[in-house]
Design an enzyme around this catalytic site. Structure first.
Site, PDB file in Angstrom:
ATOM      1  N   LYS A 115    -100.672 -48.264  31.920  1.00 18.68           N
ATOM      2  CA  LYS A 115    -101.190 -48.019  33.271  1.00 18.68           C
ATOM      3  C   LYS A 115    -101.017 -49.231  34.176  1.00 18.68           C
ATOM      4  O   LYS A 115    -100.810 -49.084  35.378  1.00 18.68           O
ATOM      5  CB  LYS A 115    -102.668 -47.611  33.220  1.00 18.68           C
ATOM      6  CG  LYS A 115    -102.855 -46.237  32.631  1.00 18.68           C
ATOM      7  CD  LYS A 115    -104.139 -45.573  33.107  1.00 18.68           C
ATOM      8  CE  LYS A 115    -104.201 -44.146  32.576  1.00 18.68           C
ATOM      9  NZ  LYS A 115    -105.523 -43.556  32.639  1.00 18.68           N
ATOM     10  N   LYS A 217     -95.035 -35.126  29.009  1.00 21.77           N
ATOM     11  CA  LYS A 217     -96.323 -34.439  28.878  1.00 21.77           C
ATOM     12  C   LYS A 217     -96.646 -33.654  30.144  1.00 21.77           C
ATOM     13  O   LYS A 217     -96.309 -34.097  31.249  1.00 21.77           O
ATOM     14  CB  LYS A 217     -97.434 -35.487  28.664  1.00 21.77           C
ATOM     15  CG  LYS A 217     -97.876 -35.618  27.221  1.00 21.77           C
ATOM     16  CD  LYS A 217     -98.877 -36.715  27.044  1.00 21.77           C
ATOM     17  CE  LYS A 217    -100.296 -36.245  27.254  1.00 21.77           C
ATOM     18  NZ  LYS A 217    -101.297 -37.212  26.788  1.00 21.77           N
ATOM     19  N   LYS A 220    -101.020 -33.911  35.626  1.00 22.19           N
ATOM     20  CA  LYS A 220    -101.494 -33.560  36.970  1.00 22.19           C
ATOM     21  C   LYS A 220    -100.739 -34.333  38.036  1.00 22.19           C
ATOM     22  O   LYS A 220    -100.774 -33.977  39.203  1.00 22.19           O
ATOM     23  CB  LYS A 220    -102.989 -33.832  37.079  1.00 22.19           C
ATOM     24  CG  LYS A 220    -103.384 -35.242  36.700  1.00 22.19           C
ATOM     25  CD  LYS A 220    -104.864 -35.311  36.424  1.00 22.19           C
ATOM     26  CE  LYS A 220    -105.193 -36.491  35.536  1.00 22.19           C
ATOM     27  NZ  LYS A 220    -106.458 -36.331  34.844  1.00 22.19           N
TER      28      LYS A 220
END
Ligand code: TRP
Length: 355
Positions: A115, A217, A220
């Site tokens: 991240k 994956k 969103k």
């Protein structure tokens, strides 16, 4: 487990829209666990702050996750459902754990590395200590089991490392105060205050991949809405997205092995198996040799049958934000009683003066 009462805790971040991956990987398992455990399910809004969400969007997403929990079948009377920030003890214990966790431990977290990306200097300190807060979420209830996906296993190991170091560092006071529970640490019998929480991997945990790219994956943050099935999608959108899902031209293989190197086909078979509560073997036994023109409509029907009622229930629940807020308030009150009981003892153990 080791003298601690079995208790399940898990958290979902209120960031963006919930999709099929969240449902199959997390929420559906939460529903199943409520029959055999006491469960606490938390919408982790403090964790969401690490990505600096828009405040109005954060409130919307917090209510949406709550609505999804309830629509999927989590009973907020039997279990505790609440948003993290209401129970201040999470943040308090997270600070204590920031002083237990070592820089080296946190630096090894792959989720942080991913991240933070290349520009680590510019990552927030909150992102770095995210796992301490997660450990606090779990241990403030002394939860013994956490249903999580593979990607969270490392954070759970860190949670155990924190619990173990705390138990070791304070073993004398824990014993003096009679606050400990007999437990095994390695081969040694000790009196620990925090349990060594285990992941709970029940049933098949499918990795739900993007409908546009079987190597990524389902997410969103994918710009294409066709890449995912949102939990709020109605029957038409669900069917459309499955019809348009990327595939290869070959028919489905007649052996499971034939799915290797065919990520899109494997993903759709995995989704079918998960929704039908069966195995990929069984799906291949039923559909092997068939074209996608046969398999996709069957998958679309199944997905609509399983998901459209949840979407409808989410819409119904979301129309009444007062009800949702009431659930969170009541859940927060119940959670706080347990969290405060833990923190009172923690303060005594570590020497913080209180009442
Ligand atoms: N880190 C988890 C995730 O991103 C969310 C989370 C926060 C969590 N606290 C938790 C999960 C405690 C399980 C238990 O999915």
């Amino acid at each position: 487990m080791n003298g601690f009462n079995p208790l399940v805790f898990s958290g979902v971040q209120p960031t963006g829209n919930l999709h099929l991956g969240n449902y199959l990987g997390a929420i559906r398992k939460f529903v199943a666990l409520q029959d055999s455990y006491d469960c606490i399910y938390c919408v982790v809004d403090l964790h969401a702050l690490t990505i600096a969400p828009d405040p109005v969007e954060l409130m919307r997403a917090t209510r949406e996750v709550t609505a999804a929990f309830i629509a999927a079948g989590i009973d907020p009377k039997k279990n505790i459902v609440f948003n993290q920030s209401r129970v201040k003890q999470h943040a308090e214990l997270a600070w204590v754990f920031n002083c237990v966790a070592r820089m080296g431990w946190l630096s090894r977290m792959t989720q942080f590395k991913e991240k933070a990306g290349k520009d680590r200097e510019n990552a927030s300190a909150g992102l770095f200590v995210y796992p301490s807060l997660m450990a606090a979420d779990i241990l403030v209830y002394r939860a013994t089991h956490v249903p999580v996906g593979d990607d969270q296993k490392q954070h759970l190991e860190l949670t155990r490392d924190i619990a173990q170091k705390f138990n070791n560092d304070h073993s004398t006071r824990i014993a003096d105060l009679g606050a400990g529970v007999e437990m095994m640490m390695g081969d040694e019998k000790v009196n620990g205050f925090f349990p060594l929480t285990e992941p709970l991997i029940e049933g098949p945990a499918p990795r739900v991949m993007s409908l546009r790219d079987g190597q990524k994956k389902m997410s969103k943050s994918d710009p294409s809405d066709l890449s995912r099935i949102n939990l709020t999608d109605d029957a038409d959108s669900i069917s459309k997205k499955i019809r348009k899902a990327k595939t290869d031209p070959a028919p489905l293989p007649s052996e499971l092995d034939g799915l290797k190197e065919r990520p899109e086909a494997e993903n759709l078979v995995g989704i079918y198996a998960a929704l039908a509560d069966t195995t990929k073997e069984k799906v291949i036994a039923d559909f092997g040799g068939q074209q996608f023109s046969v398999f996709k409509p069957a998958l679309a029907d199944l997905a609509v049958e399983k998901l459209a009622p949840i979407a409808a229930e989410m819409r119904r629940i979301s129309a009444d934000p007062g009800y949702i807020d009431g659930v969170l308030r009541e859940g927060g009150e119940r959670a706080e009683i347990q969290a405060e009981a833990t923190m009172k003892t923690v303060r005594e153990i570590i020497g913080l003066l209180g009442d």
